[in-house]
Design a protein around this motif. Structure first.
Motif, PDB file in Angstrom:
ATOM      1  N   VAL A 228       7.466-110.256  98.220  1.00 16.03           N
ATOM      2  CA  VAL A 228       7.011-109.835  96.857  1.00 16.03           C
ATOM      3  C   VAL A 228       5.972-108.967  96.921  1.00 16.03           C
ATOM      4  CG1 VAL A 228       5.825-110.932  94.776  1.00 16.03           C
ATOM      5  CG2 VAL A 228       7.511-112.437  95.904  1.00 16.03           C
ATOM      6  N   ARG A 229       6.074-107.960  95.811  1.00 18.70           N
ATOM      7  CA  ARG A 229       5.104-107.051  96.126  1.00 18.70           C
ATOM      8  C   ARG A 229       4.124-106.798  94.876  1.00 18.70           C
ATOM      9  NH1 ARG A 229       7.718-100.965  96.468  1.00 18.70           N
ATOM     10  NH2 ARG A 229       8.604-101.956  94.293  1.00 18.70           N
ATOM     11  N   PHE A 230       2.555-106.237  95.048  1.00 12.72           N
ATOM     12  CA  PHE A 230       1.719-106.289  93.950  1.00 12.72           C
ATOM     13  C   PHE A 230       1.182-104.799  93.797  1.00 12.72           C
ATOM     14  CE2 PHE A 230       2.176-110.138  95.910  1.00 12.72           C
ATOM     15  CZ  PHE A 230       1.911-111.238  95.050  1.00 12.72           C
ATOM     16  N   THR A 231       1.535-104.154  92.785  1.00 14.67           N
ATOM     17  CA  THR A 231       1.006-102.834  92.451  1.00 14.67           C
ATOM     18  C   THR A 231       0.412-102.582  91.198  1.00 14.67           C
ATOM     19  OG1 THR A 231       3.272-102.196  91.747  1.00 14.67           O
ATOM     20  CG2 THR A 231       2.698-101.650  94.074  1.00 14.67           C
ATOM     21  N   PRO A 232      -0.770-103.249  91.145  1.00 18.37           N
ATOM     22  CA  PRO A 232      -1.447-103.306  89.679  1.00 18.37           C
ATOM     23  C   PRO A 232      -2.060-102.045  89.383  1.00 18.37           C
ATOM     24  CG  PRO A 232      -2.860-104.376  91.627  1.00 18.37           C
ATOM     25  CD  PRO A 232      -1.521-104.178  91.985  1.00 18.37           C
ATOM     26  N   ALA A 233      -2.599-101.882  88.108  1.00 18.59           N
ATOM     27  CA  ALA A 233      -3.226-100.462  87.838  1.00 18.59           C
ATOM     28  C   ALA A 233      -4.411-100.413  88.704  1.00 18.59           C
ATOM     29  CB  ALA A 233      -3.639-100.767  86.294  1.00 18.59           C
ATOM     30  N   LEU A 234      -4.661 -99.211  88.952  1.00 21.74           N
ATOM     31  CA  LEU A 234      -5.971 -98.809  89.818  1.00 21.74           C
ATOM     32  C   LEU A 234      -7.138 -99.448  89.044  1.00 21.74           C
ATOM     33  CD1 LEU A 234      -5.129 -95.356  90.969  1.00 21.74           C
ATOM     34  CD2 LEU A 234      -4.442 -97.586  92.323  1.00 21.74           C
TER      35      LEU A 234
ATOM     36  N   ARG B 147       4.445-112.735  72.978  1.00 20.84           N
ATOM     37  CA  ARG B 147       4.206-113.153  74.061  1.00 20.84           C
ATOM     38  C   ARG B 147       3.382-112.183  75.251  1.00 20.84           C
ATOM     39  NH1 ARG B 147       7.347-115.092  79.298  1.00 20.84           N
ATOM     40  NH2 ARG B 147       6.010-116.650  80.289  1.00 20.84           N
ATOM     41  N   ALA B 148       2.266-112.617  75.827  1.00 22.67           N
ATOM     42  CA  ALA B 148       1.376-111.518  76.443  1.00 22.67           C
ATOM     43  C   ALA B 148       1.705-111.963  77.899  1.00 22.67           C
ATOM     44  CB  ALA B 148       0.224-111.785  76.333  1.00 22.67           C
ATOM     45  N   CYS B 149       2.014-110.755  78.865  1.00 22.31           N
ATOM     46  CA  CYS B 149       2.439-111.075  80.227  1.00 22.31           C
ATOM     47  C   CYS B 149       1.272-110.082  81.023  1.00 22.31           C
ATOM     48  CB  CYS B 149       3.927-110.471  80.579  1.00 22.31           C
ATOM     49  SG  CYS B 149       5.049-111.647  79.726  1.00 22.31           S
ATOM     50  N   LEU B 150       0.708-110.843  82.074  1.00 22.02           N
ATOM     51  CA  LEU B 150      -0.157-109.884  83.004  1.00 22.02           C
ATOM     52  C   LEU B 150       0.736-109.260  83.979  1.00 22.02           C
ATOM     53  CD1 LEU B 150      -2.861-109.534  84.156  1.00 22.02           C
ATOM     54  CD2 LEU B 150      -2.609-111.556  85.585  1.00 22.02           C
ATOM     55  N   ASP B 151       0.763-107.969  84.012  1.00 21.70           N
ATOM     56  CA  ASP B 151       1.558-106.820  84.642  1.00 21.70           C
ATOM     57  C   ASP B 151       0.984-106.487  85.874  1.00 21.70           C
ATOM     58  OD1 ASP B 151       3.566-105.247  85.625  1.00 21.70           O
ATOM     59  OD2 ASP B 151       3.290-103.608  83.956  1.00 21.70           O
ATOM     60  N   PHE B 152       1.617-106.951  87.105  1.00 18.94           N
ATOM     61  CA  PHE B 152       1.027-106.555  88.474  1.00 18.94           C
ATOM     62  C   PHE B 152       2.210-105.754  89.135  1.00 18.94           C
ATOM     63  CE2 PHE B 152      -2.918-108.549  88.079  1.00 18.94           C
ATOM     64  CZ  PHE B 152      -3.719-108.387  89.378  1.00 18.94           C
ATOM     65  N   THR B 153       2.964-105.310  88.345  1.00 21.80           N
ATOM     66  CA  THR B 153       3.982-103.997  88.807  1.00 21.80           C
ATOM     67  C   THR B 153       3.592-102.813  88.348  1.00 21.80           C
ATOM     68  OG1 THR B 153       5.375-104.201  87.147  1.00 21.80           O
ATOM     69  CG2 THR B 153       5.815-105.857  88.603  1.00 21.80           C
ATOM     70  N   GLN B 154       3.228-102.797  86.965  1.00 27.83           N
ATOM     71  CA  GLN B 154       2.948-101.269  86.462  1.00 27.83           C
ATOM     72  C   GLN B 154       4.020-100.383  86.774  1.00 27.83           C
ATOM     73  OE1 GLN B 154       0.587-100.806  84.345  1.00 27.83           O
ATOM     74  NE2 GLN B 154      -0.575-102.546  84.510  1.00 27.83           N
ATOM     75  N   GLY B 155       5.313-100.860  86.558  1.00 24.09           N
ATOM     76  CA  GLY B 155       6.308 -99.644  86.646  1.00 24.09           C
ATOM     77  C   GLY B 155       6.334 -99.490  88.196  1.00 24.09           C
ATOM     78  N   GLY B 156       6.240-100.231  89.079  1.00 25.71           N
ATOM     79  CA  GLY B 156       6.224-100.188  90.504  1.00 25.71           C
ATOM     80  C   GLY B 156       5.175 -99.028  90.803  1.00 25.71           C
ATOM     81  N   GLY B 157       3.884 -99.274  90.215  1.00 23.10           N
ATOM     82  CA  GLY B 157       2.665 -98.353  90.671  1.00 23.10           C
ATOM     83  C   GLY B 157       2.776 -97.015  89.732  1.00 23.10           C
ATOM     84  N   VAL B 158       3.916 -96.929  88.870  1.00 22.57           N
ATOM     85  CA  VAL B 158       3.729 -95.521  88.089  1.00 22.57           C
ATOM     86  C   VAL B 158       2.320 -95.544  87.088  1.00 22.57           C
ATOM     87  CG1 VAL B 158       5.078 -94.315  86.028  1.00 22.57           C
ATOM     88  CG2 VAL B 158       6.307 -95.470  88.138  1.00 22.57           C
ATOM     89  N   ASN B 159       2.216 -96.570  86.408  1.00 24.61           N
ATOM     90  CA  ASN B 159       0.878 -96.576  85.616  1.00 24.61           C
ATOM     91  C   ASN B 159      -0.306 -96.735  86.225  1.00 24.61           C
ATOM     92  OD1 ASN B 159       2.987 -96.694  83.158  1.00 24.61           O
ATOM     93  ND2 ASN B 159       3.198 -98.886  83.610  1.00 24.61           N
TER      94      ASN B 159
ATOM     95  N   LEU C 227       4.274-110.388  85.881  1.00 27.74           N
ATOM     96  CA  LEU C 227       5.360-109.810  86.134  1.00 27.74           C
ATOM     97  C   LEU C 227       4.935-109.264  87.502  1.00 27.74           C
ATOM     98  CD1 LEU C 227       5.338-107.562  82.975  1.00 27.74           C
ATOM     99  CD2 LEU C 227       6.671-109.489  83.595  1.00 27.74           C
ATOM    100  N   LEU C 228       5.843-109.617  88.591  1.00 29.20           N
ATOM    101  CA  LEU C 228       5.866-109.423  89.828  1.00 29.20           C
ATOM    102  C   LEU C 228       7.061-108.400  90.313  1.00 29.20           C
ATOM    103  CD1 LEU C 228       4.284-112.212  91.435  1.00 29.20           C
ATOM    104  CD2 LEU C 228       3.046-110.239  90.989  1.00 29.20           C
ATOM    105  N   ASN C 229       7.095-108.054  91.422  1.00 29.09           N
ATOM    106  CA  ASN C 229       8.415-107.247  91.776  1.00 29.09           C
ATOM    107  C   ASN C 229       8.771-107.772  93.168  1.00 29.09           C
ATOM    108  OD1 ASN C 229       8.885-104.515  93.860  1.00 29.09           O
ATOM    109  ND2 ASN C 229      10.026-104.574  91.773  1.00 29.09           N
TER     110      ASN C 229
END
Length: 420
Positions: free
Chosen positions: A381-387, A54-66, A372-374
């Motif tokens: 709700v927080r949004f930290t997608p990849a740059l 299953r594919a998930c769209l990640d708008f957390t990216q490990g809390g902005g790590v990635n 994926l959200l945080n």
């Protein structure tokens, strides 16, 4: 006759091979925070795939790590190449990649010295030690550090003491020498300074508290206050640095300059790497005074150089700001549609405040929609997608979030209609 030849050989001990589990499980993990159920096996850019395909769209990216997304080609190549040459020469020795990264960081941030570590908490711990060493030298042994209410600076003993338990449930005071005053309240900050004060330590944006930005007037006023009173300004940019706020450092967007800056999270692009930056008289550490783990091993430094090269490319921050505006506008429309908000944040760090404490439920509903959200707070709700997130990724996220809201509202309505 050789009696030794008559001895029967001792039977070999039969060691039964340990049975490996057919599927990885969580049974051997020490307790941490609650984790969601998916087991992710692959990532690319803004997407993650679990062990069920299953594919998930990640708008957390490990809390902005990635910061560059999942498994970017440039980062994977840099790690592979460095691993073949040198991984870790030992914390007592230098490597060319460590020296290069320290030099590049200082040049890019107009800093004088850099110290490389593994985590943002270690960098903030180092900032506390460095400020107190400066207080011994230049302020008659001053050691007290003023922080802001709802601030969160890490999980080590010193940084937990500098953090506010109301913003981070895992923060508990550990060592003396800290006090907290309301965020964005310059008068309260001024009133708290006394002869014991060595520094003011702030986040430009309080991410764990629910993405609460400092006002421009406040942060500039804090810098002026520090200069007038002869104390240090420490900016914790673990959450906001490396382009997250549309510039290499968030301090640039505010027009201020700190004496000490801490970096983490996005610096390694997903691998453990952090940095402590010092300027001017704050460069007062002596050998052995700043302790941490591994001190920037060669493998992690190679990742840091790749991230730094990427974000410093011409036009990169302009793109971050442009995509940040697109995300802000989309979230604003969605918040208005569902009676939530107003949203707050900068560039690619945003929060959607909710009218009720439904953030964990919304995060769970979003996961059912493959998003994926945080939720750093019960009502945020927080949004930290990849740059490197694309506009199409943002549009897809907004569609899935809309469905998650609808799913949540349907669930609430169903509960209201259930007979007592």
């Amino acid at each position: 006759m050789n009696l030794f030849n008559l001895r029967r050989p001792a039977p070999k001990a039969v060691v039964e091979p340990r049975q490996m589990p057919q599927q990885p499980s969580t049974g051997n993990l020490m307790p941490k925070h609650n984790r969601a159920t998916p087991v992710f096996v692959r990532g690319q850019g803004a997407w993650l795939w679990d062990d069920q395909g299953r594919a998930c769209l990640d708008f957390t990216q490990g809390g902005g790590v990635n910061s560059l997304g999942h498994s970017p080609d440039a980062l994977a190549a840099a790690l592979a190449n460095q691993a073949q040459a040198l991984i870790q020469p030992g914390s007592a020795f230098h490597s060319p990649v460590l020296l290069t990264l320290a030099s590049r960081l200082c040049q890019a941030t107009a800093s004088d010295q850099a110290y490389l570590l593994n985590t943002g908490a270690e960098a903030c711990e180092g900032a506390i030690k460095l400020a107190r060493k400066w207080g011994q030298r230049h302020r008659n042994g001053a050691y007290h550090i003023i922080t802001a209410s709802r601030g969160c600076h890490g999980r080590s003993l010193g940084t937990l003491s500098a953090s506010d338990p109301t913003a981070c449930s895992r923060c508990e005071p550990g060592v003396p020498g800290f006090s907290r005053v309301p965020f964005n309240d310059l008068a309260a900050l001024h009133a708290a300074v006394d002869s014991r004060t060595v520094a003011i330590m702030l986040e430009p944006v309080q991410s764990e508290a629910g993405v609460i930005p400092a006002t421009r007037e406040y942060l500039q006023g804090v810098e002026t206050l520090c200069r007038e009173l002869g104390i240090l300004l420490i900016l914790d940019e673990v959450q906001t640095g490396l382009g997250r706020c549309g510039a290499l450092l968030a301090e640039e967007t505010y027009g201020v300059r700190a004496d000490i800056v801490t970096l983490g999270k996005g610096l390694g692009g997903g691998v453990p790497l952090a940095a402590l930056l010092a300027r001017g008289a704050a460069c007062c550490a002596e050998a052995g005074e700043l302790q941490g783990s591994h001190h920037g091993n060669a493998l992690m430094c190679a990742a840091g150089l790749t991230v730094l090269d990427t974000v410093l490319a011409p036009g990169f921050f302009d793109e971050v700001q442009d995509k940040g505006r697109h995300l802000r506008e989309g979230l604003g429309r969605l918040a208005g549609r569902f009676g939530q908000g107003p949203i707050r944040g900068q560039a690619l760090l945003w929060a959607l405040p909710l009218k009720e404490n439904l953030a964990p439920a919304l995060v769970a509903a979003a996961l059912q929609e493959g998003l994926l959200l945080n939720a750093p707070q019960p009502d945020v709700v927080r949004f930290t997608p990849a740059l490197t997130v694309s506009r199409s990724n943002i549009d897809e996220m907004l569609q899935r979030l809309t469905r998650a809201f609808a799913r949540l509202h349907a669930r609430q309505q169903s509960r209201r209609e259930m007979p007592a």
